[in-house]
Design an enzyme around this catalytic site. Structure first.
Site, PDB file in Angstrom:
ATOM      1  N   SER A  29     -15.141 -18.515   6.403  1.00  0.00           N
ATOM      2  CA  SER A  29     -14.926 -19.949   6.506  1.00  0.00           C
ATOM      3  C   SER A  29     -15.654 -20.669   5.386  1.00  0.00           C
ATOM      4  O   SER A  29     -16.749 -20.270   4.975  1.00  0.00           O
ATOM      5  CB  SER A  29     -15.408 -20.474   7.858  1.00  0.00           C
ATOM      6  OG  SER A  29     -15.344 -21.878   7.914  1.00  0.00           O
ATOM      7  N   LYS A  74     -19.249 -16.963   9.760  1.00  0.00           N
ATOM      8  CA  LYS A  74     -17.987 -16.559  10.371  1.00  0.00           C
ATOM      9  C   LYS A  74     -17.339 -15.459   9.524  1.00  0.00           C
ATOM     10  O   LYS A  74     -17.261 -15.573   8.303  1.00  0.00           O
ATOM     11  CB  LYS A  74     -17.044 -17.748  10.483  1.00  0.00           C
ATOM     12  CG  LYS A  74     -15.826 -17.508  11.363  1.00  0.00           C
ATOM     13  CD  LYS A  74     -15.072 -18.830  11.569  1.00  0.00           C
ATOM     14  CE  LYS A  74     -13.983 -18.686  12.612  1.00  0.00           C
ATOM     15  NZ  LYS A  74     -12.906 -17.812  12.157  1.00  0.00           N
ATOM     16  N   SER A 105      29.623   2.455 -16.069  1.00  0.00           N
ATOM     17  CA  SER A 105      29.907   1.046 -15.843  1.00  0.00           C
ATOM     18  C   SER A 105      28.699   0.455 -15.138  1.00  0.00           C
ATOM     19  O   SER A 105      27.981   1.172 -14.430  1.00  0.00           O
ATOM     20  CB  SER A 105      31.157   0.881 -14.965  1.00  0.00           C
ATOM     21  OG  SER A 105      31.239  -0.427 -14.438  1.00  0.00           O
ATOM     22  N   PRO A 107      25.164  -0.128 -28.058  1.00  0.00           N
ATOM     23  CA  PRO A 107      24.779  -0.277 -26.644  1.00  0.00           C
ATOM     24  C   PRO A 107      25.874   0.133 -25.664  1.00  0.00           C
ATOM     25  O   PRO A 107      25.577   0.716 -24.614  1.00  0.00           O
ATOM     26  CB  PRO A 107      24.439  -1.765 -26.509  1.00  0.00           C
ATOM     27  CG  PRO A 107      25.052  -2.417 -27.694  1.00  0.00           C
ATOM     28  CD  PRO A 107      25.069  -1.399 -28.787  1.00  0.00           C
ATOM     29  N   HIS A 167       0.838  -7.276  29.373  1.00  0.00           N
ATOM     30  CA  HIS A 167       1.000  -8.743  29.390  1.00  0.00           C
ATOM     31  C   HIS A 167      -0.286  -9.433  28.928  1.00  0.00           C
ATOM     32  O   HIS A 167      -0.543 -10.594  29.303  1.00  0.00           O
ATOM     33  CB  HIS A 167       1.384  -9.256  30.787  1.00  0.00           C
ATOM     34  CG  HIS A 167       2.632  -8.658  31.343  1.00  0.00           C
ATOM     35  ND1 HIS A 167       3.877  -9.218  31.178  1.00  0.00           N
ATOM     36  CD2 HIS A 167       2.826  -7.518  32.055  1.00  0.00           C
ATOM     37  CE1 HIS A 167       4.784  -8.465  31.772  1.00  0.00           C
ATOM     38  NE2 HIS A 167       4.171  -7.416  32.306  1.00  0.00           N
ATOM     39  N   GLY A 217      24.801  -7.023 -11.370  1.00  0.00           N
ATOM     40  CA  GLY A 217      23.681  -6.546 -12.170  1.00  0.00           C
ATOM     41  C   GLY A 217      24.090  -6.151 -13.574  1.00  0.00           C
ATOM     42  O   GLY A 217      23.313  -5.500 -14.290  1.00  0.00           O
ATOM     43  N   GLU A 277      -4.817  -9.355   9.038  1.00  0.00           N
ATOM     44  CA  GLU A 277      -4.024 -10.558   8.781  1.00  0.00           C
ATOM     45  C   GLU A 277      -3.111 -10.362   7.570  1.00  0.00           C
ATOM     46  O   GLU A 277      -1.927 -10.737   7.592  1.00  0.00           O
ATOM     47  CB  GLU A 277      -4.948 -11.754   8.552  1.00  0.00           C
ATOM     48  CG  GLU A 277      -5.638 -12.238   9.809  1.00  0.00           C
ATOM     49  CD  GLU A 277      -6.692 -13.301   9.557  1.00  0.00           C
ATOM     50  OE1 GLU A 277      -7.214 -13.836  10.549  1.00  0.00           O
ATOM     51  OE2 GLU A 277      -7.003 -13.584   8.386  1.00  0.00           O
TER      52      GLU A 277
END
Length: 460
Positions: free
Chosen positions: A312, A318, A133, A124, A182, A99, A325
């Site tokens: 849809s 729909k 560093s 700088p 299940h 970096g 989601e």
């Protein structure tokens, strides 16, 4: 007028856009890494600004930096932290693994702006990067940015999710429904119990995050190049931690072992693992909501999520569970990000990890999108769903698994035969049990009442 100016560094001259606040080293990185178009995250740039501000203050206090330059650097670094100069941070995420390019980017931008305020200029390296560093600044920036993002974004989002879920759990505490194991019919539970499970999972994830923060907030600043602290005052790291605490309002300390913080990214791997766990929890919640909402005619149809948009382009009317989601996709991304962070965390060869930028990108993205998705899920799905009481009651009435409550009275074998007959004939379990068990209608009403079953124990 030319659109470029000439800048020079230790490797020679090159052209830099005339209006750019950065200088030669940033431009070399822009030229070298035209890879993804993804730049370093806003939170990471904020952290760089905070670190440079803190370093200027500490260097002045230690007598290494004059008051005029220190004030100029602190002022400009605060602007960088606030996001005022983000357009001047163009370097790709996929850059030098330390970096260094991004650290020099911040040094150059701050130097350019601060030099406008100081007659003799601000260098700088010599001034902005004094006592530092890239090898300790960038790991510190990752930890600082992640710590702030968790405390400012993710933990409040989890608090909000738990609050919303607990409120709905209280509202629906006595509404019994078919339990499922299940994905098959099982003994009844209440909505309150189901939702309380969600909030308990989130609360555990929240506690894990807080525990990881204890290590994430111990910063390696002061280790400089390899961990020895060369060119930095022995008090530099601890004082930086105290100054960052003052600047942010959150507690930071100096790491016990600076070599560890520079050569490894174990703290980031740990934090990413906690985010992955929370993602698993949120995906479970999202999928439970999708299943309960499924239908409205051919699915479970236990709840109706708020209608937010047409579902849809071809099927009129729909409506889809769009928020769950979206949340599930976020969870998939977080889990993928964790795989990247895990691989990157292994790249600490000897004294320096060399996948720091990609760790920063993935870790900070995971925190941000988890927080945002959690709030969306709470506010746009959980807070507003309605319960389809008729559908739930019909499913409970016809659930042959309720016969489990009769085991202490009629035994497992008789119960199994009764349940199979109810399944085969599609009849309510009470109706079949009345014929098969010899129990009276009143006894069956009492023993097969779903609500007492949700409280556990033996129905007597």
């Amino acid at each position: 007028m030319s659109a470029f100016r000439t800048e020079k560094d230790s490797m020679g001259e090159l052209q830099v856009p005339a209006e750019a606040l950065y200088k030669a080293q940033t431009q070399r990185a822009v030229n070298n890494f035209p890879i993804s178009g993804l730049t370093m995250p806003r939170q990471f740039i904020r952290a760089l600004g905070l670190i440079k501000s803190a370093a200027a203050k500490v260097n002045q206090d230690l007598g290494y930096l004059d008051a005029e330059r220190s004030a100029a650097i602190q002022s400009v670094a605060a602007e960088v932290a606030a996001g005022d100069h983000d357009s001047h941070f163009p370097i790709d995420v996929f850059q030098t693994g330390s970096g260094t390019s991004s650290n020099m980017n911040s040094n150059e931008v701050i130097s350019t702006l601060a030099s406008r305020m100081v007659a003799d200029g601000v260098h700088p390296n010599d001034h902005v990067n004094m006592g530092q560093s890239s090898n300790d600044v960038v790991p510190t920036a990752i930890q600082l940015a992640s710590s702030l993002a968790v405390q400012e974004q993710l933990l409040p989002a989890l608090d909000h999710m738990v609050e919303v879920i607990d409120r709905r759990a209280e509202e629906l505490a006595d509404v019994a429904k078919t339990g499922r194991t299940h994905l098959m019919d099982a003994m009844p539970v209440t909505f309150g119990q189901e939702l309380k499970c969600w909030s308990s999972q989130l609360s555990s994830g929240r506690q894990r995050l807080r525990d990881s923060l204890k290590r994430m907030t111990a910063l390696p600043q002061g280790g400089t190049a390899v961990g020895t602290g060369i060119n930095a005052h022995p008090e530099f790291g601890p004082r930086i931690a105290r100054q960052l605490t003052e600047l942010t309002g959150f507690g930071f300390t100096s790491a016990d072992n600076l070599f560890e913080g520079i050569s490894s990214q174990d703290v980031s791997v740990e934090m990413s693992g906690q985010l992955r766990t929370i993602a698993c929890t949120v995906m479970k919640i999202a999928n439970d909501l999708r299943w309960m909402n499924s239908g409205p005619l051919a699915g479970l149809s236990e709840i109706a999520l708020p209608s937010l948009q047409p579902g849809s382009s071809i099927m009129p009317g729909k409506v889809n569970p769009v928020i769950p989601e979206a949340a599930a996709m976020v969870c998939a991304q977080v889990i993928g990000n964790d795989a990247t962070v895990t691989v990157a965390g292994q790249s600490g060869n000897f004294q320096l990890n060399v996948m720091l930028p990609v760790i920063a990108h993935n870790l900070l993205q995971s925190i941000e999108i988890l927080a945002n998705a959690g709030r969306c899920l709470a506010d746009s799905a959980i807070a507003g769903f309605t319960v389809n009481h008729d559908s739930i009651a019909k499913a409970l009435e016809r659930n042959p698994i309720l016969v489990t409550a009769l085991n202490p009275v009629i035994g497992y074998e008789k119960g199994a035969a009764t349940a199979k007959k109810a399944y085969a004939e599609g009849r309510p379990i009470k109706e079949v049990a009345l014929q098969e068990t010899g129990l009276s209608a009143d006894e069956l009403d009492r023993l097969l009442d779903p609500t007492p079953m949700t409280r556990g124990g033996i129905i007597e």
